[in-house]
Design a protein around this motif. Structure first.
Motif, PDB file in Angstrom:
ATOM      1  N   LEU A   1     105.658  21.039  50.854  1.00  0.00           N
ATOM      2  CA  LEU A   1     104.438  21.563  51.477  1.00  0.00           C
ATOM      3  C   LEU A   1     103.242  20.652  51.202  1.00  0.00           C
ATOM      4  O   LEU A   1     102.405  20.450  52.076  1.00  0.00           O
ATOM      5  N   ALA A   2     103.174  20.122  50.004  1.00  0.00           N
ATOM      6  CA  ALA A   2     102.074  19.215  49.652  1.00  0.00           C
ATOM      7  C   ALA A   2     102.103  17.973  50.541  1.00  0.00           C
ATOM      8  O   ALA A   2     101.057  17.514  51.021  1.00  0.00           O
ATOM      9  N   LYS A   3     103.291  17.468  50.785  1.00  0.00           N
ATOM     10  CA  LYS A   3     103.431  16.286  51.633  1.00  0.00           C
ATOM     11  C   LYS A   3     102.972  16.577  53.064  1.00  0.00           C
ATOM     12  O   LYS A   3     102.279  15.768  53.687  1.00  0.00           O
ATOM     13  N   GLY A   4     103.325  17.738  53.589  1.00  0.00           N
ATOM     14  CA  GLY A   4     102.895  18.126  54.927  1.00  0.00           C
ATOM     15  C   GLY A   4     101.393  18.353  55.009  1.00  0.00           C
ATOM     16  O   GLY A   4     100.751  17.979  55.987  1.00  0.00           O
ATOM     17  N   ALA A   5     100.820  18.954  53.965  1.00  0.00           N
ATOM     18  CA  ALA A   5      99.371  19.205  53.939  1.00  0.00           C
ATOM     19  C   ALA A   5      98.597  17.888  53.911  1.00  0.00           C
ATOM     20  O   ALA A   5      97.522  17.783  54.508  1.00  0.00           O
ATOM     21  N   ARG A   6      99.149  16.885  53.242  1.00  0.00           N
ATOM     22  CA  ARG A   6      98.471  15.583  53.185  1.00  0.00           C
ATOM     23  C   ARG A   6      98.402  14.918  54.561  1.00  0.00           C
ATOM     24  O   ARG A   6      97.462  14.181  54.854  1.00  0.00           O
ATOM     25  N   VAL A   7      99.382  15.188  55.422  1.00  0.00           N
ATOM     26  CA  VAL A   7      99.365  14.656  56.788  1.00  0.00           C
ATOM     27  C   VAL A   7      98.139  15.204  57.529  1.00  0.00           C
ATOM     28  O   VAL A   7      97.392  14.454  58.168  1.00  0.00           O
ATOM     29  N   ILE A   8      97.914  16.506  57.410  1.00  0.00           N
ATOM     30  CA  ILE A   8      96.767  17.135  58.075  1.00  0.00           C
ATOM     31  C   ILE A   8      95.467  16.696  57.419  1.00  0.00           C
ATOM     32  O   ILE A   8      94.480  16.411  58.098  1.00  0.00           O
ATOM     33  N   ARG A   9      95.455  16.599  56.091  1.00  0.00           N
ATOM     34  CA  ARG A   9      94.255  16.146  55.377  1.00  0.00           C
ATOM     35  C   ARG A   9      93.831  14.754  55.826  1.00  0.00           C
ATOM     36  O   ARG A   9      92.657  14.497  56.084  1.00  0.00           O
ATOM     37  N   ASP A  10      94.794  13.858  55.959  1.00  0.00           N
ATOM     38  CA  ASP A  10      94.477  12.489  56.367  1.00  0.00           C
ATOM     39  C   ASP A  10      93.886  12.443  57.773  1.00  0.00           C
ATOM     40  O   ASP A  10      92.951  11.687  58.036  1.00  0.00           O
ATOM     41  N   GLN A  11      94.415  13.271  58.672  1.00  0.00           N
ATOM     42  CA  GLN A  11      93.872  13.323  60.031  1.00  0.00           C
ATOM     43  C   GLN A  11      92.464  13.916  60.026  1.00  0.00           C
ATOM     44  O   GLN A  11      91.586  13.449  60.746  1.00  0.00           O
ATOM     45  N   ALA A  12      92.231  14.928  59.200  1.00  0.00           N
ATOM     46  CA  ALA A  12      90.895  15.534  59.100  1.00  0.00           C
ATOM     47  C   ALA A  12      89.887  14.501  58.599  1.00  0.00           C
ATOM     48  O   ALA A  12      88.763  14.417  59.108  1.00  0.00           O
ATOM     49  N   ARG A  13      90.285  13.707  57.616  1.00  0.00           N
ATOM     50  CA  ARG A  13      89.391  12.655  57.108  1.00  0.00           C
ATOM     51  C   ARG A  13      89.094  11.627  58.202  1.00  0.00           C
ATOM     52  O   ARG A  13      87.962  11.163  58.336  1.00  0.00           O
ATOM     53  N   GLU A  14      90.117  11.281  58.959  1.00  0.00           N
ATOM     54  CA  GLU A  14      89.930  10.315  60.047  1.00  0.00           C
ATOM     55  C   GLU A  14      88.969  10.879  61.103  1.00  0.00           C
ATOM     56  O   GLU A  14      88.105  10.163  61.613  1.00  0.00           O
ATOM     57  N   ASN A  15      89.113  12.163  61.416  1.00  0.00           N
ATOM     58  CA  ASN A  15      88.205  12.806  62.371  1.00  0.00           C
ATOM     59  C   ASN A  15      86.770  12.796  61.855  1.00  0.00           C
ATOM     60  O   ASN A  15      85.831  12.546  62.613  1.00  0.00           O
ATOM     61  N   LEU A  16      86.583  13.085  60.568  1.00  0.00           N
ATOM     62  CA  LEU A  16      85.235  13.048  59.982  1.00  0.00           C
ATOM     63  C   LEU A  16      84.653  11.645  60.052  1.00  0.00           C
ATOM     64  O   LEU A  16      83.479  11.466  60.350  1.00  0.00           O
TER      65      LEU A  16
ATOM     66  N   ASN B   1     107.556  18.653  60.672  1.00  0.00           N
ATOM     67  CA  ASN B   1     108.699  17.730  60.590  1.00  0.00           C
ATOM     68  C   ASN B   1     108.797  17.082  59.221  1.00  0.00           C
ATOM     69  O   ASN B   1     109.891  16.938  58.666  1.00  0.00           O
ATOM     70  N   VAL B   2     107.653  16.687  58.665  1.00  0.00           N
ATOM     71  CA  VAL B   2     107.625  16.072  57.326  1.00  0.00           C
ATOM     72  C   VAL B   2     108.103  17.077  56.283  1.00  0.00           C
ATOM     73  O   VAL B   2     108.920  16.746  55.416  1.00  0.00           O
ATOM     74  N   ILE B   3     107.605  18.305  56.365  1.00  0.00           N
ATOM     75  CA  ILE B   3     108.002  19.344  55.405  1.00  0.00           C
ATOM     76  C   ILE B   3     109.497  19.614  55.504  1.00  0.00           C
ATOM     77  O   ILE B   3     110.203  19.659  54.484  1.00  0.00           O
ATOM     78  N   THR B   4     109.994  19.769  56.713  1.00  0.00           N
ATOM     79  CA  THR B   4     111.412  20.067  56.926  1.00  0.00           C
ATOM     80  C   THR B   4     112.307  18.957  56.392  1.00  0.00           C
ATOM     81  O   THR B   4     113.269  19.220  55.670  1.00  0.00           O
ATOM     82  N   ALA B   5     111.986  17.730  56.736  1.00  0.00           N
ATOM     83  CA  ALA B   5     112.805  16.593  56.297  1.00  0.00           C
ATOM     84  C   ALA B   5     112.761  16.433  54.776  1.00  0.00           C
ATOM     85  O   ALA B   5     113.799  16.236  54.133  1.00  0.00           O
ATOM     86  N   ASP B   6     111.564  16.537  54.211  1.00  0.00           N
ATOM     87  CA  ASP B   6     111.424  16.362  52.764  1.00  0.00           C
ATOM     88  C   ASP B   6     112.114  17.486  52.001  1.00  0.00           C
ATOM     89  O   ASP B   6     112.804  17.239  51.005  1.00  0.00           O
ATOM     90  N   LEU B   7     111.953  18.720  52.473  1.00  0.00           N
ATOM     91  CA  LEU B   7     112.589  19.854  51.799  1.00  0.00           C
ATOM     92  C   LEU B   7     114.105  19.744  51.880  1.00  0.00           C
ATOM     93  O   LEU B   7     114.807  19.968  50.886  1.00  0.00           O
ATOM     94  N   SER B   8     114.601  19.363  53.041  1.00  0.00           N
ATOM     95  CA  SER B   8     116.043  19.189  53.209  1.00  0.00           C
ATOM     96  C   SER B   8     116.583  18.129  52.253  1.00  0.00           C
ATOM     97  O   SER B   8     117.614  18.328  51.600  1.00  0.00           O
TER      98      SER B   8
ATOM     99  N   GLY C   1     108.798  23.727  42.434  1.00  0.00           N
ATOM    100  CA  GLY C   1     109.989  22.998  42.814  1.00  0.00           C
ATOM    101  C   GLY C   1     109.835  22.200  44.094  1.00  0.00           C
ATOM    102  O   GLY C   1     108.740  21.777  44.466  1.00  0.00           O
ATOM    103  N   PRO C   2     110.943  21.998  44.806  1.00  0.00           N
ATOM    104  CA  PRO C   2     110.914  21.181  46.011  1.00  0.00           C
ATOM    105  C   PRO C   2     110.101  21.792  47.156  1.00  0.00           C
ATOM    106  O   PRO C   2     109.574  21.070  47.990  1.00  0.00           O
TER     107      PRO C   2
END
Length: 167
Positions: A36-51, A144-151, A30-31
């Motif tokens: 959570l997927a949206k929030g994880a993608r934020v961290i994933r994108d930063q990890a890719r940028e760091n690499l 913040n992304v997770i909270t806003a999206d879930l809300s 569900g939501p």
């Protein structure tokens, strides 16, 4: 002296509130899963940028590690319920033709091994962390992304259930 208060017309509201848990956390996630997927993608994108910053200019960088940093749904922790998302490295083997060096002869090098060597280093190579800094840099943004999206998603479900229960 006894005071009695009665509310009328709340049947729809009560029915909506009772129907929320099944709507919000389902077998398919569900939501909660989607937020959570949206929030994880934020961290994933930063990890890719760091690499990308670490391997920029390297003569042996193939981009395989960077492209295999993913955000994926994980199993709940043992004995627990709920949703879990992980930022991890998908296991892939590097092409042997691109790694033909004497020290690598006969060894199979994977994205897991490369990611671990970069993150933690070894006795021969200093650590150049890329995942932990990504989490530190983007943790609050992800929350913040997770909270806003879930809300937002819960509000949509509540409105939909309220419309159904009006009848």
């Amino acid at each position: 002296m006894k005071i009695e208060i009665g509310l009328r017309g709340m049947e729809g509201v009560l029915k909506t509130l009772q129907s929320l848990p099944a709507e919000i956390v389902t077998k398919r996630g569900g939501p909660v899963k989607l937020a959570l997927a949206k929030g994880a993608r934020v961290i994933r994108d930063q990890a890719r940028e760091n690499l990308r910053a670490i391997t920029h200019g390297s003569d042996v960088a193939t981009g395989l590690l960077e492209s295999n940093v993913i955000a994926s749904r994980g199993k709940p922790i043992l004995g627990g319920n709920g949703e879990r998302y992980l930022v991890r490295v998908r296991r892939k083997a590097y092409d042997g033709e691109k790694l033909k060096r004497k020290e690598n002869a006969g060894k199979r090098v994977s994205t897991h091994k490369t990611a671990s060597l970069l993150e933690y280093g070894s006795s021969h190579q200093p650590a150049t962390p890329w995942l932990r800094p990504a989490v530190q840099m983007k943790a609050q943004t992800a929350i913040n992304v997770i909270t806003a999206d879930l809300s937002r998603r819960i509000d949509v479900i509540v409105k939909k259930q309220a419309q159904i229960n009006k009848r």
